[in-house]
Design an enzyme around this catalytic site. Structure first.
Site, PDB file in Angstrom:
ATOM      1  N   HIS A   1     120.876 140.636  59.981  1.00  0.00           N
ATOM      2  CA  HIS A   1     121.520 139.852  61.050  1.00  0.00           C
ATOM      3  C   HIS A   1     122.759 139.151  60.242  1.00  0.00           C
ATOM      4  O   HIS A   1     123.572 138.426  60.964  1.00  0.00           O
ATOM      5  CB  HIS A   1     120.601 138.584  61.291  1.00  0.00           C
ATOM      6  CG  HIS A   1     119.436 139.043  62.032  1.00  0.00           C
ATOM      7  ND1 HIS A   1     119.521 140.029  63.275  1.00  0.00           N
ATOM      8  CD2 HIS A   1     118.247 138.875  61.946  1.00  0.00           C
ATOM      9  CE1 HIS A   1     118.279 140.210  63.783  1.00  0.00           C
ATOM     10  NE2 HIS A   1     117.513 139.586  62.946  1.00  0.00           N
TER      11      HIS A   1
ATOM     12  N   ASP B   1     113.934 147.721  62.975  1.00  0.00           N
ATOM     13  CA  ASP B   1     113.429 146.346  63.220  1.00  0.00           C
ATOM     14  C   ASP B   1     113.469 145.789  64.726  1.00  0.00           C
ATOM     15  O   ASP B   1     113.954 146.430  65.562  1.00  0.00           O
ATOM     16  CB  ASP B   1     114.342 145.119  62.470  1.00  0.00           C
ATOM     17  CG  ASP B   1     113.802 144.091  62.342  1.00  0.00           C
ATOM     18  OD1 ASP B   1     113.152 143.816  61.212  1.00  0.00           O
ATOM     19  OD2 ASP B   1     113.896 143.145  63.188  1.00  0.00           O
TER      20      ASP B   1
ATOM     21  N   HIS C   1     114.362 143.416  66.072  1.00  0.00           N
ATOM     22  CA  HIS C   1     115.484 142.611  66.277  1.00  0.00           C
ATOM     23  C   HIS C   1     116.771 143.437  66.235  1.00  0.00           C
ATOM     24  O   HIS C   1     116.788 144.254  65.246  1.00  0.00           O
ATOM     25  CB  HIS C   1     115.671 141.341  65.516  1.00  0.00           C
ATOM     26  CG  HIS C   1     114.470 140.624  65.733  1.00  0.00           C
ATOM     27  ND1 HIS C   1     113.413 140.518  64.794  1.00  0.00           N
ATOM     28  CD2 HIS C   1     114.081 139.557  66.849  1.00  0.00           C
ATOM     29  CE1 HIS C   1     112.445 139.859  65.366  1.00  0.00           C
ATOM     30  NE2 HIS C   1     112.734 139.062  66.502  1.00  0.00           N
TER      31      HIS C   1
ATOM     32  N   ASP D   1     107.843 144.417  62.199  1.00  0.00           N
ATOM     33  CA  ASP D   1     107.855 143.254  63.415  1.00  0.00           C
ATOM     34  C   ASP D   1     107.734 144.044  64.788  1.00  0.00           C
ATOM     35  O   ASP D   1     107.504 143.511  65.705  1.00  0.00           O
ATOM     36  CB  ASP D   1     108.817 142.264  63.479  1.00  0.00           C
ATOM     37  CG  ASP D   1     110.256 142.834  63.127  1.00  0.00           C
ATOM     38  OD1 ASP D   1     110.223 144.177  62.954  1.00  0.00           O
ATOM     39  OD2 ASP D   1     111.122 141.972  62.971  1.00  0.00           O
TER      40      ASP D   1
END
Length: 752
Positions: free
Chosen positions: A393, A427, A429, A516
């Site tokens: 991120h 991932d 996200h 995740d």
């Protein structure tokens, strides 16, 4: 300290340097060799059909990436044998360094993984009657002694040592290394191998009758391996090596970054949960992280962000975390002075803190991912950087989402010196960090499978229409998915991602690995179980790319280790030798397909092809794509015609041309482009010939081409001249000061 790596071509910057330095060593150590053999090395690396061998260059580089030894291995996939063409250590290296032995061990392993049923090479004789000069014979003995420790010995009982001219001495033996598992082949196959070596390697030296005589001497029961001369009876041979374990690099300083606030799920127990399962798997070999300079971080992040993180973390109060709470977006040029307020200038959320240990832990993670990157450069099919804090991120000038430095971007940028790189983010996200950093670059493809930003962090990126900008347009692919996704649907989406990666044809893959997406994760909503992660790992390994795996998310501690173990069980079970895009079991190249009709995927492929030539500006690249889009949308009314040629699923080259408005007989050639790997091999001339023929059949009489007069386009102008075009006009300073326009023309009313 040195590393050994395979150099696939001379295109990437680091590879060009390595090839040039290897050529210097080979020229110095083989002064009697035909200079063309060494000069043509870059061509041999990219064209397996030049000698009907796949050529592989291996180099041993020191800590400064200077080549200290070089070797060329040839492989014939039809006869399944390898031939050691050259192996030499730099004159600058001290005797006894061990580099030569390490390189040969790597070559043996490579030959074995290729499926070679033996490694062959030549060594000069060690008998006085065949090598009368004492000094030369001593060198020959040293070489044969060296190779014999690996079990390699000369083949006796054939005419291979026959001099080309009567009285010649020091005629080489043909030496065989069975790679610890193969015996000498039967006479028919050995004869075919001898013929392949003599005709393909020495066709300019060995006349046909000589070749036939040597081949005819290979008879059943008449040849054997010479008994050992230098290795004591019963002495063990140098082993080929055991199973290839996955290098595992663990951030040994991750636990200093322990944010104890309630609900902060990015905790040290994540690493121990994964290691507890992986250590018992037997799949990994631990490697200590090496230290790398900060400039690798500054190449992908705003240096001011790096300076802020280092300083703010060092100045943070002991055992205290500072969270952003003011975000100065209204006037970004007027940065706040206070450290705690300044955090919001650089951060994208309110839950990624500045504290004393955040930067040291994140900095050590960078060392881990670059150590893993060097492992795949050195030949590992995959390497795992088990790190925290995560990184995907962190954008060029911001941090957030528990991330301070974009680890995958650092690794990808580092690898880009050695070839094209794809980043696959799995991932839950969106990998906004990689997307932002490479959004305008065509040499790194970024692909992300993630929860749709309408409900998943970071909310403001990850949309499907974000595809890149400028030279990077078409090199970012987002695959956002809904909140509820079945494992089967997830793997279907993974296939879409892998197809795009295959089209890009990278040399390396960086995998942003998040667990995740697993069932019950507190930050995700999907339902992948342990068996699903095993299938995901296997499918990614099947792509056959050297892969740097970088740990990102995954926060359900109860299943985290099990999911990780299953992923790598699948990955290791499906991983084989790294895919070589040049290797084929056929002696002929794949059939090329010619066409004049555009397909929906062509505009993006045209953009990628034009960008890959590294010749055109971002504006010109965009225009090339726009012309293709306009042709698809408007058909012939667009005024644009195309000739395209594909190798398999990839565009190899194309032309775009059209009738000049207001003229009945004159046509413009707007574009011609050929994939870099195919340039200089006649494909451009074929494209021109087919284009001219199409123009002629449409009633055209003359073709006009505009190009630059600048030095960068000198080869282009020479190409046009060779195709029969002549300079008709020149306009100085047309494009910019010092850069004029040259207009070439050719009469195509009849074949010339």
């Amino acid at each position: 300290m040195f590393r050994i790596r395979k150099v696939p071509d001379a295109r990437a910057p680091a590879n060009r340097v390595a090839v040039a330095e290897a050529q210097e060593i080979l020229r110095a150590q083989f002064p009697g060799m035909n200079p063309g053999e060494i000069d043509d090395l870059p061509v041999k690396l990219e064209d397996p059909f030049a000698q009907r061998f796949v050529a592989e260059l291996f180099v041993a580089e020191d800590a400064r990436a200077h080549v200290r030894a070089a070797a060329v291995l040839l492989y014939d996939p039809e006869l399944a044998f390898a031939f050691l063409d050259m192996l030499s250590v730099s004159p600058k290296v001290k005797a006894g360094s061990g580099i030569g032995g390490a390189v040969y061990e790597r070559l043996r392993l490579e030959a074995s993984e290729l499926g070679a049923q033996g490694l062959y090479f030549e060594c000069l004789p060690d008998d006085p009657e065949q090598s009368p000069d004492d000094d030369i014979r001593k060198q020959n003995i040293d070489r044969l002694r060296f190779y014999e420790q690996f079990g390699a010995r000369p083949i006796t009982g054939t005419a291979y040592e026959t001099p080309l001219k009567p009285g010649d001495t020091d005629v080489p033996h043909l030496v065989f290394d069975g790679l610890d598992r193969h015996d000498l082949p039967d006479a028919g196959r050995l004869a075919a191998i001898v013929r392949a070596i003599l005709e393909r390697k020495y066709g300019d030296l060995c006349p046909p009758d000589y070749v036939e005589a040597v081949v005819a001497s290979v008879r059943d029961g008449g040849y054997a391996l010479r008994p050992p001369r230098y290795r004591k009876a019963g002495a063990p041979k140098a082993p080929l090596g055991g199973p290839r374990l996955i290098p595992l690099v663990v951030n040994d300083r991750h636990d200093i970054h322990h944010v104890r606030e309630r609900g902060y799920v990015e905790s040290p127990v994540r690493i121990s949960a994964i290691l507890g399962e992986l250590d018992a798997s037997g799949l990994f070999a631990r490697q200590e992280p090496q230290h790398y300079p900060d400039h690798w971080i500054r190449e992908v992040h705003d240096p001011r962000l790096v300076d802020y993180l280092k300083t703010a973390c060092a100045e943070a109060p002991e055992n205290t975390s500072v969270y952003p709470y003011v975000f100065p977006v209204r006037n970004a040029t007027r940065r706040p002075k206070e450290r705690s307020v300044l955090a919001g200038y650089w951060c994208i959320d309110t839950f990624t803190p500045i504290n004393r240990n955040a930067w040291p832990a994140a900095r050590r993670a960078v060392d881990c991912v670059l150590t893993a990157a060097d492992a795949v450069i050195a030949g590992a099919s995959g390497a795992y950087a088990l790190v925290r804090p995560p990184g995907h991120h962190a954008e060029y000038r911001t941090f957030g989402g528990f991330c301070y430095v974009c680890n995958c971007a650092v690794a990808a940028n580092y690898l880009s010196r050695y070839g094209r790189v794809a980043i696959l983010d799995i991932d839950y996200h969106h990998g906004n960090g990689q997307q932002d950093i490479f959004y305008e670059r065509p040499d790194v493809l970024t692909v992300s499978i993630h929860g749709h930003p309408s409900f998943a962090y970071p909310y403001f990126t990850g949309f499907k229409d974000e595809t890149g900008r400028g030279a990077g347009a078409g090199f970012n692919l987002n695959l956002p998915l809904p909140e509820s996704v079945t494992p089967d649907k997830y793997r279907d989406t993974l296939e879409v991602a892998l197809k795009r990666i295959d089209e890009f044809a990278p040399d390396f893959l960086v995998l942003s690995l998040g667990f995740d997406t697993g069932r019950g994760d507190p930050t995700g909503t999907w339902s992948n179980r342990a068996e699903d992660f095993r299938k995901i790992g296997a499918r990614i390994a099947e792509v056959g790319l050297p892969t740097v795996v970088v740990q990102e998310g995954g926060y359900r501690i109860r299943t985290l280790g099990t999911n990780a173990r299953n992923f790598f069980t699948g990955f290791a079970g499906a991983a084989g030798p790294v895919r070589d895009k040049r290797r084929t079991t056929s002696a002929a190249p794949a059939r090329r397909v010619w066409r004049t009709t555009l397909q929906p995927e062509d505009p993006a492929q045209i953009r990628a092809l034009v960008a890959a030539t590294d010749r055109f500006s971002a504006e010109e690249i965009a225009i090339a794509e726009e012309l293709a889009v306009e042709r698809i949308e408007r058909g012939r009314a667009s005024g644009y015609e195309f000739v395209l040629v594909s190798d398999g699923n990839r565009l190899a080259g194309y032309t775009c041309y059209g009738r000049i408005p207001g003229s009945e007989t004159s046509w413009d050639l707007y574009w011609i482009a050929v994939a870099p790997a195919l340039q200089g091999k006649g494909l451009g001339a074929q494209l021109m010939a087919r284009t001219e023929d199409a123009i002629r059949r449409a009633g055209g009489m003359k073709v006009y081409i505009d190009t630059s007069t600048g030095p960068a386009y000198a080869a282009t102008r020479v190409f046009y001249a060779r195709q029969g075009y002549h300079l008709a006009a020149e306009f100085p300073n047309f494009y910019r000061a010092g850069d004029g326009k040259a207009v070439y023309t050719k009469n195509v009313t009849a074949p010339e």
